[in-house]
Write an enzyme that holds these catalytic residues in place. Structure first.
Site, PDB file in Angstrom:
ATOM      1  N   ASP A 128      30.151 -54.206  40.413  1.00 37.49           N
ATOM      2  CA  ASP A 128      30.983 -54.445  41.600  1.00 37.49           C
ATOM      3  C   ASP A 128      30.983 -53.275  42.585  1.00 37.49           C
ATOM      4  O   ASP A 128      30.765 -53.456  43.786  1.00 37.49           O
ATOM      5  CB  ASP A 128      32.412 -54.748  41.125  1.00 37.49           C
ATOM      6  CG  ASP A 128      33.405 -54.944  42.247  1.00 37.49           C
ATOM      7  OD1 ASP A 128      33.823 -56.076  42.486  1.00 37.49           O
ATOM      8  OD2 ASP A 128      33.777 -53.935  42.901  1.00 37.49           O
ATOM      9  N   ASN A 153      37.753 -54.376  40.490  1.00 37.56           N
ATOM     10  CA  ASN A 153      36.566 -55.192  40.783  1.00 37.56           C
ATOM     11  C   ASN A 153      36.960 -56.531  41.401  1.00 37.56           C
ATOM     12  O   ASN A 153      36.278 -57.538  41.233  1.00 37.56           O
ATOM     13  CB  ASN A 153      35.713 -55.405  39.535  1.00 37.56           C
ATOM     14  CG  ASN A 153      36.426 -56.175  38.437  1.00 37.56           C
ATOM     15  OD1 ASN A 153      37.646 -56.141  38.349  1.00 37.56           O
ATOM     16  ND2 ASN A 153      35.679 -56.851  37.579  1.00 37.56           N
ATOM     17  N   GLY A 156      34.388 -57.471  44.889  1.00 39.85           N
ATOM     18  CA  GLY A 156      33.011 -57.869  44.679  1.00 39.85           C
ATOM     19  C   GLY A 156      32.864 -58.973  43.647  1.00 39.85           C
ATOM     20  O   GLY A 156      32.375 -60.066  43.942  1.00 39.85           O
ATOM     21  N   ASP A 157      33.286 -58.708  42.422  1.00 43.28           N
ATOM     22  CA  ASP A 157      33.097 -59.670  41.341  1.00 43.28           C
ATOM     23  C   ASP A 157      33.801 -60.994  41.609  1.00 43.28           C
ATOM     24  O   ASP A 157      33.220 -62.068  41.394  1.00 43.28           O
ATOM     25  CB  ASP A 157      33.620 -59.100  40.019  1.00 43.28           C
ATOM     26  CG  ASP A 157      32.635 -58.164  39.347  1.00 43.28           C
ATOM     27  OD1 ASP A 157      31.466 -58.129  39.776  1.00 43.28           O
ATOM     28  OD2 ASP A 157      33.029 -57.467  38.395  1.00 43.28           O
ATOM     29  N   PHE A 158      35.047 -60.922  42.050  1.00 49.68           N
ATOM     30  CA  PHE A 158      35.858 -62.133  42.082  1.00 49.68           C
ATOM     31  C   PHE A 158      35.981 -62.767  43.466  1.00 49.68           C
ATOM     32  O   PHE A 158      35.658 -63.942  43.638  1.00 49.68           O
ATOM     33  CB  PHE A 158      37.221 -61.840  41.465  1.00 49.68           C
ATOM     34  CG  PHE A 158      37.115 -61.422  40.025  1.00 49.68           C
ATOM     35  CD1 PHE A 158      36.634 -62.300  39.079  1.00 49.68           C
ATOM     36  CD2 PHE A 158      37.438 -60.144  39.627  1.00 49.68           C
ATOM     37  CE1 PHE A 158      36.486 -61.922  37.754  1.00 49.68           C
ATOM     38  CE2 PHE A 158      37.299 -59.741  38.311  1.00 49.68           C
ATOM     39  CZ  PHE A 158      36.825 -60.646  37.365  1.00 49.68           C
TER      40      PHE A 158
END
Length: 399
Positions: A128, A153, A156-158
């Site tokens: 992320d 995170n 980016g990740d979620f």
């Protein structure tokens, strides 16, 4: 009358992966889709985003395992596939989009990567923080004069990854309703997080965000938009941007008629005002400030942690669907037997852990039931487990 969840009847095959792919799968499952996760036989039950999902074990390095997946996609009416791997992994296994869309032209083949597939970092590993770093979004996050600070995170990740893939899948399902055909949906966390940063990125060309990081109105530079510590070591948020809200803030703090209402735009005095606000907020506890500002338009609210939210019913910590559909709500997360049909909390009984403690899905859990629902298959008759995963009993397929 509450109807079924919006994605009831949609079949999703999710290959087990890290955060963004499982999050997209969880959002589909929360929306009522039947989500079947493909695990390796020795995967540890560590995915915290597995509620409402089921699992099967398949050895993708075994041609029989690959044939099993192909048959499942071709004959099982799979609507959505989630590929969480780095570019080329499923293609090398014979499970890429060209092959699977040939077998099932209605398939929505969703895949998520960190970097752009056609970018300079495409072949590099990352996480992320790397993705939001090259997206430009991270450059805007953090205190003045300090290092850029990622929001864990989440971005980016979620938000930029899993949730963006979820949106793309929904759009592809809508398009399929017209065209009759599925398609490939590609999300990456660089473009996803950059898209989310559209407003502050454009704001860099305006007085709202034209200064260095941490010196602008919305990123910590403005005294009446930020967090302040209270007497008991807790925190409150202040977001009194508009003059009428700022006036109520100053009144509640006991600072009215000192000229700040007229002089708040004088940026040379912002350090002074910030010091005054810091000292004033430290004069009372957080609960005392809540007593002052609750019910007002001063734009002051507490910073609550998840322990408080979980333990204090008055804090509205019951985890709810991300969006409310009045006629066809998502599935509920919070358990409250008195509100099973309440659209605000979602429909159904909720889940163990209520969104605070994860349900860790065991490999193979619920898989037999889903295969029965999707294809009418039974273990021992249509498929069996060779110790490393499922394969067809009579693999005569020419897929």
């Amino acid at each position: 009358m509450v109807g079924p969840p919006p994605l009831k009847g949609i079949k999703v095959l999710e290959f087990a992966g890290l955060a963004p792919g499982p999050f997209a799968g969880m959002m589909l499952a929360d929306s009522g889709a039947s989500v079947l996760r493909v695990n390796r036989h020795n995967d540890a039950p560590q995915d915290m985003l597995a509620r409402f999902k089921s699992s099967i074990a398949v050895d993708l390095k075994d041609p029989k395992g690959v044939a099993f997946v192909k048959t499942l996609v071709a004959e099982g009416g799979v609507d959505v596939l989630i590929d969480p791997f780095r570019p080329g992994v499923l293609e090398r296994l014979g499970l890429g989009p060209d092959e699977l869309l040939r077998l099932n032209p209605r398939l929505v083949y969703g895949r998520i990567t960190g970097y752009r597939r056609d970018g300079r970092y495409a072949d590099m590993a990352g996480h992320d923080i790397n993705y939001i770093g090259v997206s430009g979004a991270l450059s805007m996050l953090g205190a003045a004069g300090d290092r850029p600070t990622p929001p864990i995170n989440i971005l980016g990740d979620f938000a930029g990854g899993g949730a963006t893939l979820f949106q793309g899948i929904l759009l592809a399902l809508l398009a399929r309703a017209t065209s009759g055909r599925g398609q490939v949906v590609e999300a990456n966390m660089v473009d996803g997080s950059s898209y989310l940063a559209t407003f502050p990125r454009m704001g860099r060309l305006t007085p709202l965000g034209g200064k260095p990081r941490g010196e602008n109105t919305l990123d910590g530079g403005c005294p009446w938009y930020g967090c302040y510590e209270t007497k008991d070591g807790r925190w409150v948020t202040v977001g009194a941007l508009e003059p009428q809200f700022f006036a109520q803030l100053i009144k509640g703090l006991g600072l009215a008629e000192q000229g700040w209402e007229e002089n708040r735009g004088d940026e040379d005095r912002w350090p002074e005002l910030k010091r005054i606000l810091e000292e004033t907020f430290r004069s009372k506890t957080r609960s005392e400030w809540e007593a002052v500002f609750d019910g007002t338009d001063a734009c002051v609210a507490p910073v609550l942690d998840y322990d408080e939210l979980r333990e204090d019913p008055s804090r509205e910590g019951d985890q709810r669907p991300a969006v409310t559909l009045r006629d066809t709500p998502w599935l509920a997360v919070h358990r409250d037997g008195s509100k099973v049909g309440d659209a605000d909390r979602g429909q159904g009984e909720g889940v163990e852990g209520e969104g605070y403690v994860p349900h860790l899905l065991d490999v193979g859990e619920g898989g037999d039931e889903v295969l029965g629902e999707w294809l009418g298959w039974k273990r021992g008759t249509h498929y069996d487990d060779n110790g490393r995963g499922l394969s067809l009993v009579n693999d005569k397929s020419k897929l």
